[in-house]
Design a protein around this motif. Structure first.
Motif, PDB file in Angstrom:
ATOM      1  N   LEU A  49      -8.138 -37.924  38.860  1.00  0.00           N
ATOM      2  CA  LEU A  49      -7.581 -36.614  40.027  1.00  0.00           C
ATOM      3  C   LEU A  49      -9.069 -36.774  40.748  1.00  0.00           C
ATOM      4  CD1 LEU A  49      -5.467 -34.360  37.582  1.00  0.00           C
ATOM      5  CD2 LEU A  49      -4.815 -35.404  38.904  1.00  0.00           C
ATOM      6  N   THR A  50      -8.954 -36.539  41.964  1.00  0.00           N
ATOM      7  CA  THR A  50     -10.172 -35.856  42.495  1.00  0.00           C
ATOM      8  C   THR A  50     -10.993 -34.840  41.477  1.00  0.00           C
ATOM      9  OG1 THR A  50      -9.625 -34.095  43.391  1.00  0.00           O
ATOM     10  CG2 THR A  50      -9.220 -35.478  44.966  1.00  0.00           C
ATOM     11  N   PRO A  51     -12.158 -35.373  41.249  1.00  0.00           N
ATOM     12  CA  PRO A  51     -12.973 -35.012  40.407  1.00  0.00           C
ATOM     13  C   PRO A  51     -13.384 -33.116  41.048  1.00  0.00           C
ATOM     14  CG  PRO A  51     -14.460 -35.532  41.881  1.00  0.00           C
ATOM     15  CD  PRO A  51     -13.381 -36.227  42.174  1.00  0.00           C
ATOM     16  N   CYS A  52     -13.350 -32.955  41.560  1.00  0.00           N
ATOM     17  CA  CYS A  52     -13.693 -31.427  41.663  1.00  0.00           C
ATOM     18  C   CYS A  52     -11.848 -30.724  42.499  1.00  0.00           C
ATOM     19  CB  CYS A  52     -14.617 -30.670  42.020  1.00  0.00           C
ATOM     20  SG  CYS A  52     -15.124 -31.398  43.731  1.00  0.00           S
ATOM     21  N   ARG A  53     -12.221 -29.447  42.071  1.00  0.00           N
ATOM     22  CA  ARG A  53     -11.213 -28.395  43.226  1.00  0.00           C
ATOM     23  C   ARG A  53     -11.670 -27.874  44.519  1.00  0.00           C
ATOM     24  NH1 ARG A  53      -7.047 -27.122  38.534  1.00  0.00           N
ATOM     25  NH2 ARG A  53      -9.269 -27.045  37.381  1.00  0.00           N
ATOM     26  N   PRO A  54     -12.121 -28.107  45.418  1.00  0.00           N
ATOM     27  CA  PRO A  54     -12.776 -27.449  46.060  1.00  0.00           C
ATOM     28  C   PRO A  54     -11.893 -26.036  47.162  1.00  0.00           C
ATOM     29  CG  PRO A  54     -12.826 -29.040  47.275  1.00  0.00           C
ATOM     30  CD  PRO A  54     -12.145 -29.748  45.498  1.00  0.00           C
ATOM     31  N   GLY A  55     -12.860 -25.032  46.993  1.00  0.00           N
ATOM     32  CA  GLY A  55     -12.016 -23.796  48.392  1.00  0.00           C
ATOM     33  C   GLY A  55     -12.308 -24.638  49.352  1.00  0.00           C
ATOM     34  N   LYS A  56     -13.273 -25.476  50.018  1.00  0.00           N
ATOM     35  CA  LYS A  56     -13.784 -25.932  50.980  1.00  0.00           C
ATOM     36  C   LYS A  56     -14.038 -26.904  50.691  1.00  0.00           C
ATOM     37  CE  LYS A  56     -17.219 -22.124  51.776  1.00  0.00           C
ATOM     38  NZ  LYS A  56     -16.768 -21.326  50.019  1.00  0.00           N
ATOM     39  N   ILE A  57     -14.412 -27.354  51.988  1.00  0.00           N
ATOM     40  CA  ILE A  57     -14.356 -29.178  52.647  1.00  0.00           C
ATOM     41  C   ILE A  57     -15.614 -28.808  53.910  1.00  0.00           C
ATOM     42  CG2 ILE A  57     -14.231 -31.776  52.143  1.00  0.00           C
ATOM     43  CD1 ILE A  57     -11.638 -31.031  50.982  1.00  0.00           C
ATOM     44  N   ILE A  58     -16.897 -28.753  53.508  1.00  0.00           N
ATOM     45  CA  ILE A  58     -17.062 -29.000  54.760  1.00  0.00           C
ATOM     46  C   ILE A  58     -18.333 -29.978  55.267  1.00  0.00           C
ATOM     47  CG2 ILE A  58     -19.213 -26.973  56.013  1.00  0.00           C
ATOM     48  CD1 ILE A  58     -18.649 -26.323  52.759  1.00  0.00           C
ATOM     49  N   CYS A  59     -17.853 -30.850  56.737  1.00  0.00           N
ATOM     50  CA  CYS A  59     -18.401 -31.567  56.659  1.00  0.00           C
ATOM     51  C   CYS A  59     -19.488 -31.561  58.160  1.00  0.00           C
ATOM     52  CB  CYS A  59     -17.240 -32.522  57.181  1.00  0.00           C
ATOM     53  SG  CYS A  59     -15.448 -32.064  56.508  1.00  0.00           S
ATOM     54  N   VAL A  60     -20.180 -32.198  57.776  1.00  0.00           N
ATOM     55  CA  VAL A  60     -20.715 -32.541  59.346  1.00  0.00           C
ATOM     56  C   VAL A  60     -20.677 -33.667  60.729  1.00  0.00           C
ATOM     57  CG1 VAL A  60     -23.881 -32.713  59.407  1.00  0.00           C
ATOM     58  CG2 VAL A  60     -22.743 -31.669  57.725  1.00  0.00           C
ATOM     59  N   GLY A  61     -21.394 -33.114  61.579  1.00  0.00           N
ATOM     60  CA  GLY A  61     -21.047 -35.054  62.360  1.00  0.00           C
ATOM     61  C   GLY A  61     -21.828 -35.122  62.576  1.00  0.00           C
ATOM     62  N   LEU A  62     -21.980 -36.424  63.255  1.00  0.00           N
ATOM     63  CA  LEU A  62     -23.014 -36.887  64.175  1.00  0.00           C
ATOM     64  C   LEU A  62     -24.402 -37.011  62.804  1.00  0.00           C
ATOM     65  CD1 LEU A  62     -21.907 -35.930  67.694  1.00  0.00           C
ATOM     66  CD2 LEU A  62     -22.053 -38.634  66.183  1.00  0.00           C
ATOM     67  N   ASN A  63     -24.115 -37.506  61.811  1.00  0.00           N
ATOM     68  CA  ASN A  63     -25.994 -36.182  60.688  1.00  0.00           C
ATOM     69  C   ASN A  63     -26.503 -38.148  60.704  1.00  0.00           C
ATOM     70  OD1 ASN A  63     -27.243 -35.071  59.719  1.00  0.00           O
ATOM     71  ND2 ASN A  63     -26.985 -35.090  57.883  1.00  0.00           N
ATOM     72  N   TYR A  64     -25.685 -39.312  61.076  1.00  0.00           N
ATOM     73  CA  TYR A  64     -26.831 -40.322  60.401  1.00  0.00           C
ATOM     74  C   TYR A  64     -27.555 -41.097  62.211  1.00  0.00           C
ATOM     75  CZ  TYR A  64     -25.741 -41.384  56.213  1.00  0.00           C
ATOM     76  OH  TYR A  64     -25.708 -41.363  54.508  1.00  0.00           O
TER      77      TYR A  64
END
Ligand code: MG
Length: 251
Positions: A49-64
């Motif tokens: 299963l996914t290793p956690c059950r997040p209430g939210k998934i926050i993503c960052v664009g263009l970070n490299y």
């Protein structure tokens, strides 16, 4: 330690890795109040299963910096944030569903940070205290829809568009981990977290200035250069040093 969740038969378990085995626990791994049940399972016999059950998934664009360059864009002055819904999560071994009508589906290998403590307005110096651990993520993106919509919700949010796992590694130094992606066994992305424009402590601090972070929430820290398309039948693997490999097929 390496923490995972899995299903066997009717039951779901939280466990830690012990060689080829998962040792099941009860309680709350984030607070440290957990107990060994004494039950062990061979990894070959469990369904991840996914290793956690997040209430939210926050993503960052263009970070490299190299990824921004391949899109002929500048690294932004502040992190560009977007969200993926928890309904997009997919465990290690699961199948990414290529949606009907999408013309260009891309992989994006990313280091994922799993939050361990409720956090609001933490400083960069305090940030690692609220991090539980790290896992691998693949920020699957319908690139054609991202261009059409000019914002990213639809392009990033289909079911199965957030492979995450296989487990959470704790006690890692996140400052220079190798991040790579293999498509059908061939290397397509290869970088290190030292190349992040905004590093993990900065991101945790910045995001916590916007929203309350909760245990189990996940931050996707952005992808390096080399993003490219997936086709039905592909096997795509995100590999991060100190964590492991997240592998999925495309159907
Ligand atoms: Mg991404």
């Amino acid at each position: 330690m390496r923490w995972l969740r899995f299903r066997q038969g009717e039951n779901e378990y939280t466990a830690y890795l012990d060689g080829e085995f998962a040792r099941a626990v009860t309680g709350d791994i984030y607070s440290g109040r957990w107990h060994d049940t004494g039950r062990t399972f061979h990894l070959a016999e469990v369904e991840f299963l996914t290793p956690c059950r997040p209430g939210k998934i926050i993503c960052v664009g263009l970070n490299y910096r190299d990824h921004a360059a391949e899109f002929k864009m500048e690294v932004p002055a502040q992190p560009v944030l977007f969200l993926k819904p928890p309904s997009s999560l997919l465990p290690h071994g699961g199948a990414i569903v290529y949606p009907d009508g999408v013309r260009r589906l891309d992989y994006e290998a990313e280091l994922a940070v799993v939050i361990g403590k409720k956090a609001r307005h933490v400083s960069g110096e305090q940030a690692r205290e609220v991090v539980f651990g790290y896992t691998c993520a693949n920020d699957i993106t319908a690139r054609d829809l991202q261009k059409i919509d000019q914002q990213w919700t639809r392009a990033k949010s289909f079911d199965t568009f957030c492979p995450l796992g296989p487990w959470i590694a704790t006690g890692l130094d996140d400052s220079d981990l190798p991040v790579s992606l293999l498509l059908n066994g061939e290397i397509r992305q290869s970088s290190r977290t030292a190349q992040l424009a905004f590093d993990v402590p900065f991101l945790v601090s910045f995001i916590s200035s916007v929203m309350t972070l909760e245990p189990g929430d996940v931050i996707l820290t952005g992808t390096p250069s080399g993003v490219g398309p997936l086709q039905k039948g592909d096997t795509v693997t995100v590999s991060i040093g100190g964590i492991g490999e997240l592998s999925n097929t495309v159907i």
